[in-house]
Design a protein around this motif. Structure first.
Motif, PDB file in Angstrom:
ATOM      1  N   VAL A  52       0.324  -1.125   0.013  1.00 23.99           N
ATOM      2  CA  VAL A  52      -0.100  -0.314  -0.177  1.00 23.99           C
ATOM      3  C   VAL A  52       0.743   1.245   0.024  1.00 23.99           C
ATOM      4  O   VAL A  52       2.213   0.928   0.579  1.00 23.99           O
ATOM      5  CB  VAL A  52      -1.084   0.048   1.309  1.00 23.99           C
ATOM      6  CG1 VAL A  52      -2.233  -1.340   1.273  1.00 23.99           C
ATOM      7  CG2 VAL A  52      -0.166   0.020   2.698  1.00 23.99           C
ATOM      8  N   ASP A  53       0.511   2.284  -1.108  1.00 26.43           N
ATOM      9  CA  ASP A  53       1.278   3.670  -0.092  1.00 26.43           C
ATOM     10  C   ASP A  53       0.174   4.440   0.687  1.00 26.43           C
ATOM     11  O   ASP A  53      -0.804   4.476   0.448  1.00 26.43           O
ATOM     12  CB  ASP A  53       1.033   4.713  -1.879  1.00 26.43           C
ATOM     13  CG  ASP A  53       2.227   3.575  -2.575  1.00 26.43           C
ATOM     14  OD1 ASP A  53       2.795   2.877  -1.839  1.00 26.43           O
ATOM     15  OD2 ASP A  53       1.767   3.174  -3.511  1.00 26.43           O
ATOM     16  N   VAL A  54       0.849   5.401   1.279  1.00 25.18           N
ATOM     17  CA  VAL A  54       0.196   6.192   1.919  1.00 25.18           C
ATOM     18  C   VAL A  54       0.436   7.185   2.401  1.00 25.18           C
ATOM     19  O   VAL A  54       1.370   7.654   1.959  1.00 25.18           O
ATOM     20  CB  VAL A  54       0.504   5.137   3.691  1.00 25.18           C
ATOM     21  CG1 VAL A  54      -0.276   6.029   5.094  1.00 25.18           C
ATOM     22  CG2 VAL A  54      -0.129   3.777   3.968  1.00 25.18           C
ATOM     23  N   THR A  55      -0.410   8.337   2.071  1.00 23.96           N
ATOM     24  CA  THR A  55      -0.355   9.572   2.199  1.00 23.96           C
ATOM     25  C   THR A  55      -0.069  10.371   3.421  1.00 23.96           C
ATOM     26  O   THR A  55      -1.653   9.872   4.188  1.00 23.96           O
ATOM     27  CB  THR A  55      -0.574  10.529   1.040  1.00 23.96           C
ATOM     28  OG1 THR A  55      -1.081   9.826   0.388  1.00 23.96           O
ATOM     29  CG2 THR A  55      -0.435  11.736   1.484  1.00 23.96           C
ATOM     30  N   LEU A  56       0.240  10.788   4.628  1.00 27.83           N
ATOM     31  CA  LEU A  56      -0.042  11.535   6.035  1.00 27.83           C
ATOM     32  C   LEU A  56      -0.451  12.612   5.173  1.00 27.83           C
ATOM     33  O   LEU A  56       0.497  13.734   4.591  1.00 27.83           O
ATOM     34  CB  LEU A  56       0.855  11.037   6.928  1.00 27.83           C
ATOM     35  CG  LEU A  56       1.564   9.970   6.835  1.00 27.83           C
ATOM     36  CD1 LEU A  56       2.468   9.496   8.136  1.00 27.83           C
ATOM     37  CD2 LEU A  56       0.312   8.833   7.532  1.00 27.83           C
ATOM     38  N   PRO A  57      -1.080  13.521   6.298  1.00 27.15           N
ATOM     39  CA  PRO A  57      -1.104  15.507   6.771  1.00 27.15           C
ATOM     40  C   PRO A  57       0.324  15.702   6.647  1.00 27.15           C
ATOM     41  O   PRO A  57       0.562  15.155   7.677  1.00 27.15           O
ATOM     42  CB  PRO A  57      -2.101  14.823   7.675  1.00 27.15           C
ATOM     43  CG  PRO A  57      -3.360  14.162   7.866  1.00 27.15           C
ATOM     44  CD  PRO A  57      -2.121  12.704   7.578  1.00 27.15           C
ATOM     45  N   ASP A  58       0.064  16.833   6.243  1.00 28.13           N
ATOM     46  CA  ASP A  58       0.793  17.274   6.785  1.00 28.13           C
ATOM     47  C   ASP A  58       1.648  17.853   8.192  1.00 28.13           C
ATOM     48  O   ASP A  58       0.972  18.141   8.798  1.00 28.13           O
ATOM     49  CB  ASP A  58       1.602  18.872   6.558  1.00 28.13           C
ATOM     50  CG  ASP A  58       2.070  18.651   4.736  1.00 28.13           C
ATOM     51  OD1 ASP A  58       2.112  17.841   4.469  1.00 28.13           O
ATOM     52  OD2 ASP A  58       1.213  19.756   3.815  1.00 28.13           O
ATOM     53  N   ALA A  59       3.467  17.246   8.509  1.00 28.10           N
ATOM     54  CA  ALA A  59       3.396  18.019  10.215  1.00 28.10           C
ATOM     55  C   ALA A  59       2.104  16.778  11.064  1.00 28.10           C
ATOM     56  O   ALA A  59       1.623  17.658  11.650  1.00 28.10           O
ATOM     57  CB  ALA A  59       3.207  19.255  10.071  1.00 28.10           C
TER      58      ALA A  59
ATOM     59  N   ALA B 241      -2.869 -11.717   8.148  1.00 26.39           N
ATOM     60  CA  ALA B 241      -2.881 -10.693   8.035  1.00 26.39           C
ATOM     61  C   ALA B 241      -1.488 -10.055   7.506  1.00 26.39           C
ATOM     62  O   ALA B 241      -0.625 -10.646   8.255  1.00 26.39           O
ATOM     63  CB  ALA B 241      -3.580 -10.022   9.648  1.00 26.39           C
ATOM     64  N   THR B 242      -1.664  -9.423   6.882  1.00 27.49           N
ATOM     65  CA  THR B 242      -0.197  -7.811   6.405  1.00 27.49           C
ATOM     66  C   THR B 242      -0.785  -6.809   7.544  1.00 27.49           C
ATOM     67  O   THR B 242      -1.353  -6.167   7.579  1.00 27.49           O
ATOM     68  CB  THR B 242      -0.989  -8.014   5.356  1.00 27.49           C
ATOM     69  OG1 THR B 242      -2.607  -6.755   4.813  1.00 27.49           O
ATOM     70  CG2 THR B 242      -0.166  -9.310   4.157  1.00 27.49           C
ATOM     71  N   PHE B 243       0.427  -5.791   7.558  1.00 25.65           N
ATOM     72  CA  PHE B 243       0.666  -5.107   8.307  1.00 25.65           C
ATOM     73  C   PHE B 243       1.790  -4.330   7.252  1.00 25.65           C
ATOM     74  O   PHE B 243       2.325  -4.821   7.264  1.00 25.65           O
ATOM     75  CB  PHE B 243       1.326  -5.589   9.316  1.00 25.65           C
ATOM     76  CG  PHE B 243       0.284  -5.714  10.703  1.00 25.65           C
ATOM     77  CD1 PHE B 243      -0.775  -5.788  11.407  1.00 25.65           C
ATOM     78  CD2 PHE B 243       0.547  -7.138   9.741  1.00 25.65           C
ATOM     79  CE1 PHE B 243      -1.505  -6.525  11.798  1.00 25.65           C
ATOM     80  CE2 PHE B 243      -0.589  -8.271  10.936  1.00 25.65           C
ATOM     81  CZ  PHE B 243      -1.487  -7.705  11.810  1.00 25.65           C
ATOM     82  N   THR B 244       1.665  -2.742   7.488  1.00 28.80           N
ATOM     83  CA  THR B 244       2.350  -2.093   6.928  1.00 28.80           C
ATOM     84  C   THR B 244       2.589  -0.803   7.670  1.00 28.80           C
ATOM     85  O   THR B 244       1.485   0.294   8.810  1.00 28.80           O
ATOM     86  CB  THR B 244       1.678  -1.028   5.803  1.00 28.80           C
ATOM     87  OG1 THR B 244       1.871  -1.766   4.644  1.00 28.80           O
ATOM     88  CG2 THR B 244       3.037   0.082   5.117  1.00 28.80           C
ATOM     89  N   LEU B 245       3.374  -0.284   8.720  1.00 30.64           N
ATOM     90  CA  LEU B 245       4.322   0.518   9.673  1.00 30.64           C
ATOM     91  C   LEU B 245       4.857   1.160   9.717  1.00 30.64           C
ATOM     92  O   LEU B 245       5.892   1.910   8.677  1.00 30.64           O
ATOM     93  CB  LEU B 245       4.380  -0.565  10.683  1.00 30.64           C
ATOM     94  CG  LEU B 245       4.455  -0.098  11.989  1.00 30.64           C
ATOM     95  CD1 LEU B 245       3.431   0.649  12.918  1.00 30.64           C
ATOM     96  CD2 LEU B 245       6.092   0.016  13.121  1.00 30.64           C
ATOM     97  N   ILE B 246       4.615   3.357   9.970  1.00 28.79           N
ATOM     98  CA  ILE B 246       5.107   3.983   8.606  1.00 28.79           C
ATOM     99  C   ILE B 246       5.184   4.648  10.233  1.00 28.79           C
ATOM    100  O   ILE B 246       4.519   4.951  11.169  1.00 28.79           O
ATOM    101  CB  ILE B 246       3.778   5.046   8.296  1.00 28.79           C
ATOM    102  CG1 ILE B 246       3.741   3.746   7.131  1.00 28.79           C
ATOM    103  CG2 ILE B 246       4.132   5.941   7.617  1.00 28.79           C
ATOM    104  CD1 ILE B 246       2.120   3.372   6.755  1.00 28.79           C
ATOM    105  N   ASP B 247       5.851   5.456  10.132  1.00 25.94           N
ATOM    106  CA  ASP B 247       6.921   6.505  11.101  1.00 25.94           C
ATOM    107  C   ASP B 247       6.308   8.193  10.399  1.00 25.94           C
ATOM    108  O   ASP B 247       6.146   8.334   9.693  1.00 25.94           O
ATOM    109  CB  ASP B 247       8.153   6.918  11.208  1.00 25.94           C
ATOM    110  CG  ASP B 247       8.025   7.630  12.004  1.00 25.94           C
ATOM    111  OD1 ASP B 247       8.184   9.407  12.354  1.00 25.94           O
ATOM    112  OD2 ASP B 247       9.538   7.019  12.846  1.00 25.94           O
ATOM    113  N   ALA B 248       5.164   8.219  11.220  1.00 19.60           N
ATOM    114  CA  ALA B 248       3.889   9.628  11.168  1.00 19.60           C
ATOM    115  C   ALA B 248       5.181  10.871  11.620  1.00 19.60           C
ATOM    116  O   ALA B 248       4.367  11.839  10.384  1.00 19.60           O
ATOM    117  CB  ALA B 248       3.302   9.486  12.496  1.00 19.60           C
ATOM    118  N   ALA B 249       6.088  11.166  11.620  1.00 18.96           N
ATOM    119  CA  ALA B 249       7.154  12.075  11.976  1.00 18.96           C
ATOM    120  C   ALA B 249       7.130  12.289  10.107  1.00 18.96           C
ATOM    121  O   ALA B 249       7.405  13.039   9.584  1.00 18.96           O
ATOM    122  CB  ALA B 249       8.200  12.499  12.621  1.00 18.96           C
TER     123      ALA B 249
END
Length: 336
Positions: free
Chosen positions: A81-88, A115-123
């Motif tokens: 998956v591709d994940v886009t996070l809000p700025d800051a 199950a599958t998992f994708t973990l993203i550093d929010a910062a």
């Protein structure tokens, strides 16, 4: 059972408290992925009361909330998956959004899933872990409200995709904020399922209740000088390697008298732990076996707790375990 006499238990009877790690480096995430929570022999392995409402309805450890503006997830179910996070982006609350509503059964604490998992550093927005790289068909996962991977899917339905946000400090002091995308692929059995193997003379006899819980009858013959392991059921799943984390059901009894000293069946949920974190005899009963198997192991005191009294286990006690191997998470070296 760990070498220090502490039995693995995936739940704590308290408010939501996730297992802490110091940082979310790739190595730390791998350690988190492969680790289980632990408790003492007298702690019942029962789900946290906060996971059930008074009327018996499932209650997730994470609050249901809409995804924040600017947080998007794209990609097919059970794929990268591709994940886009809000700025800051700096989540302030433990929350979860269901992006795909599955049509399967509701996931409960104590279930075992692929199950599958994708973990993203929010910062930074950097992906810290994609479980499908080492387990493309899905990672064997024990659903526990005290582990982030289990919490992200508890009370969802099979076939669902969720995205969860965890604020800084959720994994202990100094841990960053992060986002977790989880796909619940399928539910796995909570008892061994495979080809039955004929019992071996001289080993304990095992009878199974309707739910799979074993009753163990110890023979009158002397304890073997070395750990002896025999299959009662032979599964066709992955092979357990040294250092892997296993998801199991087990019952342990004293060879002398057959008294039960611990059982995940009695506790009401499977257990999860590393093969290298248990007494040598238990380790020998796990490594080299396949998922879906059931084994009976007779462990002399030298491969158990030796001359130490541990909980309700007297010093110099031989032990018998019947273990159902339900799932495995390969150690990072094995996965690579």
């Amino acid at each position: 059972m760990r070498q220090d006499g502490v039995f693995p238990t995936p739940f704590e009877r308290s408010a939501v408290r996730f297992r802490p790690i110091a940082s979310l480096s790739v190595a730390a995430v791998a350690a988190l992925l492969l680790a289980g929570c632990s408790g003492s022999p007298d702690q019942a392995q029962t789900p946290d009361a906060a996971t059930q409402t008074p009327d018996g309805q499932c209650q997730s450890p994470l609050a249901d909330a809409p995804a924040p503006d600017g947080l998007t997830v794209s990609g097919e179910f059970q794929s990268a998956v591709d994940v886009t996070l809000p700025d800051a982006y700096a989540p302030a609350d433990l929350q979860r959004t269901t992006l795909i509503e599955g049509s399967g059964e509701q996931v409960q604490a104590g279930d075992v899933l692929k199950a599958t998992f994708t973990l993203i550093d929010a910062a930074s927005g950097e992906v810290q872990l994609r479980s499908m790289e080492s387990a493309p068909d899905g990672m064997d996962t024990l659903i526990s409200p005290q582990q982030i991977f289990g919490a992200s899917l508890q009370c969802a339905t099979i076939g669902s995709r969720t995205v969860s946000s965890f604020p800084a400090g959720a994994l202990g002091e100094g841990s960053p904020a992060f986002v977790l995308v989880a796909d619940a692929i399928e539910e796995l059995p909570t008892r061994a399922e495979g080809a039955e193997v004929a019992p071996v003379d001289g080993m304990p006899t095992v009878t199974l209740a309707d739910d799979g819980a074993p009753t163990i009858t110890v023979p009158s013959s002397p304890v073997p000088s070395e750990t002896r392991v025999e299959n009662l059921i032979k599964g066709d799943g992955d092979v357990v390697q040294p250092g892997d984390t296993v998801i199991v059901q087990y019952t342990g009894v004293l060879y002398d008298g057959g008294t039960v000293f611990d059982s995940s069946w009695d506790a009401g949920t499977p257990a999860q732990f590393s093969t290298t974190g248990v007494v040598p005899g238990f380790q020998k009963a796990l490594e080299g076996q396949t998922v879906g198997s059931q084994v009976v192991a007779v462990i002399p005191a030298a491969d158990g707790y030796g001359d130490k009294e541990t909980g309700t286990i007297p010093a110099n006690s031989a032990l018998v375990f019947v273990v159902d191997i339900l799932g495995v998470q390969h150690a990072p070296e094995a996965a690579q």
